[in-house]
Design a protein around this motif. Structure first.
Motif, mmCIF file in Angstrom:
data_model
loop_
_atom_site.group_PDB
_atom_site.id
_atom_site.type_symbol
_atom_site.label_atom_id
_atom_site.label_comp_id
_atom_site.label_asym_id
_atom_site.label_seq_id
_atom_site.Cartn_x
_atom_site.Cartn_y
_atom_site.Cartn_z
ATOM 1 N N ARG A 1 36.356 31.981 42.966
ATOM 2 C CA ARG A 1 35.119 31.288 42.590
ATOM 3 C C ARG A 1 34.588 30.409 43.725
ATOM 4 O O ARG A 1 33.373 30.233 43.867
ATOM 5 C CB ARG A 1 35.391 30.441 41.334
ATOM 6 C CG ARG A 1 34.199 29.604 40.855
ATOM 7 C CD ARG A 1 33.071 30.496 40.394
ATOM 8 N NE ARG A 1 31.932 29.721 39.914
ATOM 9 C CZ ARG A 1 30.948 29.253 40.692
ATOM 10 N NH1 ARG A 1 30.988 29.480 42.009
ATOM 11 N NH2 ARG A 1 29.949 28.575 40.174
ATOM 12 N N SER A 2 35.484 29.888 44.544
ATOM 13 C CA SER A 2 35.073 29.010 45.639
ATOM 14 C C SER A 2 34.681 29.767 46.905
ATOM 15 O O SER A 2 34.230 29.167 47.875
ATOM 16 C CB SER A 2 36.214 28.040 45.974
ATOM 17 O OG SER A 2 37.338 28.738 46.502
ATOM 18 N N LYS B 1 44.132 32.243 49.817
ATOM 19 C CA LYS B 1 43.111 31.196 49.698
ATOM 20 C C LYS B 1 42.316 31.058 50.990
ATOM 21 O O LYS B 1 41.095 30.803 50.966
ATOM 22 C CB LYS B 1 43.761 29.879 49.311
ATOM 23 C CG LYS B 1 44.285 29.856 47.883
ATOM 24 C CD LYS B 1 44.894 28.509 47.534
ATOM 25 C CE LYS B 1 45.437 28.505 46.117
ATOM 26 N NZ LYS B 1 46.075 27.209 45.765
ATOM 27 N N VAL C 1 33.833 26.435 37.721
ATOM 28 C CA VAL C 1 34.474 26.293 39.034
ATOM 29 C C VAL C 1 35.984 26.208 38.876
ATOM 30 O O VAL C 1 36.739 26.711 39.709
ATOM 31 C CB VAL C 1 33.926 25.047 39.758
ATOM 32 C CG1 VAL C 1 34.660 24.817 41.075
ATOM 33 C CG2 VAL C 1 32.426 25.192 40.002
ATOM 34 N N THR C 2 36.423 25.594 37.780
ATOM 35 C CA THR C 2 37.850 25.480 37.492
ATOM 36 C C THR C 2 38.123 25.980 36.084
ATOM 37 O O THR C 2 37.216 26.075 35.248
ATOM 38 C CB THR C 2 38.331 24.028 37.624
ATOM 39 O OG1 THR C 2 37.619 23.219 36.676
ATOM 40 C CG2 THR C 2 38.093 23.502 39.029
ATOM 41 N N TYR D 1 41.599 32.888 40.182
ATOM 42 C CA TYR D 1 40.183 32.755 39.828
ATOM 43 C C TYR D 1 39.503 31.650 40.628
ATOM 44 O O TYR D 1 38.403 31.846 41.170
ATOM 45 C CB TYR D 1 40.032 32.483 38.328
ATOM 46 C CG TYR D 1 38.609 32.103 37.953
ATOM 47 C CD1 TYR D 1 37.658 33.082 37.707
ATOM 48 C CD2 TYR D 1 38.209 30.762 37.900
ATOM 49 C CE1 TYR D 1 36.344 32.743 37.409
ATOM 50 C CE2 TYR D 1 36.903 30.421 37.598
ATOM 51 C CZ TYR D 1 35.970 31.409 37.358
ATOM 52 O OH TYR D 1 34.670 31.068 37.074
ATOM 53 N N GLU D 2 40.121 30.498 40.690
ATOM 54 C CA GLU D 2 39.483 29.360 41.363
ATOM 55 C C GLU D 2 39.305 29.608 42.855
ATOM 56 O O GLU D 2 38.315 29.163 43.446
ATOM 57 C CB GLU D 2 40.282 28.091 41.087
ATOM 58 C CG GLU D 2 40.171 27.642 39.635
ATOM 59 C CD GLU D 2 41.024 26.427 39.300
ATOM 60 O OE1 GLU D 2 41.724 25.915 40.213
ATOM 61 O OE2 GLU D 2 41.003 25.993 38.135
ATOM 62 N N LYS E 1 44.648 31.233 36.888
ATOM 63 C CA LYS E 1 43.779 30.096 37.221
ATOM 64 C C LYS E 1 43.671 29.935 38.735
ATOM 65 O O LYS E 1 42.565 29.765 39.276
ATOM 66 C CB LYS E 1 44.354 28.827 36.584
ATOM 67 C CG LYS E 1 43.720 27.508 37.036
ATOM 68 C CD LYS E 1 44.441 26.335 36.382
ATOM 69 C CE LYS E 1 44.079 25.000 37.018
ATOM 70 N NZ LYS E 1 42.684 24.603 36.742
ATOM 71 N N GLU E 2 44.799 30.011 39.434
ATOM 72 C CA GLU E 2 44.808 29.849 40.886
ATOM 73 C C GLU E 2 43.986 30.940 41.572
ATOM 74 O O GLU E 2 43.186 30.660 42.473
ATOM 75 C CB GLU E 2 46.251 29.879 41.404
ATOM 76 C CG GLU E 2 46.381 29.717 42.906
ATOM 77 C CD GLU E 2 47.818 29.786 43.381
ATOM 78 O OE1 GLU E 2 48.060 29.476 44.564
ATOM 79 O OE2 GLU E 2 48.712 30.149 42.583
#
Length: 521
Positions: free
Chosen positions: A283-284, A233, A407-408, A279-280, A276-277
């Motif tokens: 995406r950010s 992240k 975004v999510t 991708y998000e 999900k984790e």
């Protein structure tokens, strides 16, 4: 230099690859056809007999009741043979690729499953309702799904994972503990990228399975391994992701840190949370508009799929598999899920068969190095297989990046009614990871390797062993670096006289975070 007229392809600077475990397309995504009729999914009319030899056999129809799956269906090369051809494999009398069957009937899944365990036919002949996998439901609506991506080889996890980054398994159709000691010797896409001046990074949550490749044990590559929880992240946020990103999962199922690779008997909701984790975080990132994110599964895990597996594909390198199968790598495995995610992809797109580079080309795991080669203008193919495989840069059809990408993604609901079984025995792939750990820490030279080492070992014990082994390997890497070893040096840990510590039944999870910190490359 980039080629002119390539459009959005030239905008891609980072390719991210996530390979989940052991689920077929129909099992995970077949019922998505109800949301998009263009998908080659299921209707409920698909079926398999309990006995292909009995015309009066009871038939099992494909359902939508999948939730938590335990135990693990059969997915060895001989089990898959029966699943796709409908007859058992018999060593010495059955050719592993029947020359007179051009289109496998895909009618032996229920029959083979019942041999594994009574009642398992219902397990393999069911799939998930779209709402049970909400992350995939959203990705399918927002980006592109491929409904004709096949496992590279009709065999288990490890041979297929090897194809993902090297377009060959170097003849493996199952685990080979002797080959594992030296490491698989083939050239990888990591080598091609490095030689061309591009960067790569492997973000691991356990000792990385990519270390099955011998070349990745070179000292010059050790800094390319990053602990997922510590670095992924942060690198996304800071815009520091390399050109080629491989994200590895938690392959062991612990109470505090459940397995999130989707391998039965792991809870698929944990895999949904993981996707999900990832991708998000992507995406950010300020790099989002330069990314292509690919999600596939290594193999089908014994679950039904109705699309016949392709026959008559090129062998990567002419290497023939071991006895008694003597597989010539002339057919693909069962169809698996695949997603292409990028702001350069139109929403709701369904990708079918590729248009080339050959009339018989298909999407399979070798399509990843083939596409990476095309995106980054690398010089050479790795094998004859990636030279043949379809490439998917064609999905990048937009002239401007989308600004409406979510975004999510939705939250997934827990599907398993119980907590992780830390004391459970190991799956085949988990045992292979422990044996890889023994190669990394020097235990492979002891008489406990390979079988005694994993005999009776629990999931929690295996997780601790693997993390300790990787820590020892990293310590040796640092010693080699301090002693002036060349970057091409293959790091090998000398065995000690000490036996592994006695197995304990206490939970490993409390020690995990300390191991993670120690294991950072």
């Amino acid at each position: 230099m980039p080629e002119e007229g390539r459009g959005a392809v030239d905008r891609i600077k980072t390719v991210v690859v996530l390979v989940q475990e052991n689920r077929s397309f129909d099992h995970m995504l077949g019922w998505m056809k109800s949301l998009n009729p263009a998908i080659d999914g299921v209707t409920g009319r698909e079926s398999n007999p309990l006995s292909t030899a009995d015309p009066a056999s009871r038939v099992i129809y494909f359902g939508d009741q999948s939730e938590y799956v335990d135990p693990d269906p059969g997915h060895s090369i001989q089990a898959i043979y029966e699943q796709v051809y409908g007859v058992p494999f018999t060593a010495g009398s059955t050719p592993i690729t029947p020359p007179d069957v051009k289109v496998p009937p895909m009618n032996g899944f229920a029959q083979e499953a019942e041999k594994e365990k009574a009642g398992m036919s219902e397990t393999v002949m069911n799939g998930f309702r779209p709402d049970a996998v909400p992350v995939y439901k959203e990705l399918l609506r927002e980006f592109a799904v491929c409904d004709r991506w096949f496992a590279a080889v009709p065999a288990s996890t490890q041979p297929n994972r090897l194809f993902v980054h090297s377009a060959t398994s170097h003849g493996l159709t199952s685990n080979d503990t002797k080959t594992l000691i030296a490491g698989l010797p083939q050239k990888t896409i990591f080598d091609s990228l490095y030689d061309a001046g591009y960067s790569f990074g492997i973000y691991y949550q356990y000792p990385p399975a990519t270390l099955f490749y011998r070349n990745l044990r070179q000292l010059k590559y050790i800094g390319n391994f990053h602990q997922f929880d510590l670095d992924f992240k942060r690198h996304c946020k800071e815009g520091k992701l390399p050109n080629y990103v491989v994200v590895e999962q938690r392959y062991f199922d612990l109470k505090i840190l459940p397995g999130n690779d989707d391998h039965p008997s792991h809870d698929v909701s944990e895999g949904q949370k993981f996707v999900k984790e990832v991708y998000e975080a992507l995406r950010s990132s300020p790099q989002w508009e330069e990314m292509l994110f690919v999600i596939i599964y290594d193999e089908h895990g014994g679950f039904y799929d109705h699309v016949p597996t392709p026959v008559g594909v090129p062998s990567p390198d002419g290497i023939v598999g071991a006895e008694p199968f003597n597989f010539q790598f002339d057919r693909l495995g069962v169809r698996v899920p695949a997603f292409f995610i990028s702001p350069w992809v139109e929403p709701g797109r369904v990708v079918h068969k590729p248009s080339g580079p050959h009339p018989t080309s298909e999407y399979e795991h070798s399509s990843i190095p083939a596409t990476v080669k095309k995106i980054f203008n690398l010089e050479d193919f790795l094998t004859k297989r990636d030279a043949w495989a379809g490439t998917f840069e064609t999905v990048l059809t937009r002239t401007t990046p989308r600004t409406d990408c979510p975004v999510t993604l939705p939250e997934a609901k827990k599907l398993r009614p119980t907590e992780a079984a830390e004391t459970a025995p190991l799956s085949e792939f988990q045992a292979e990871l422990v044996q890889l750990g023994a190669v990394l820490n020097g235990d492979h030279a002891k008489d406990i390797y390979p079988d005694k080492l994993v005999e009776g070992m629990t999931v929690a014990e295996a997780a601790k062993y693997c993390n300790d082994a990787f820590k020892r390997f990293l310590e040796e890497c640092e010693n080699c670096r301090k002693n002036g070893a060349d970057g091409s040096h293959i790091v090998v840990v000398k065995p000690t006289n000490d036996e592994p510590p006695p197995k304990k039944k206490t939970s490993f999870a409390s020690k995990m975070f300390a191991c993670f910190t120690c294991s950072r490359a």
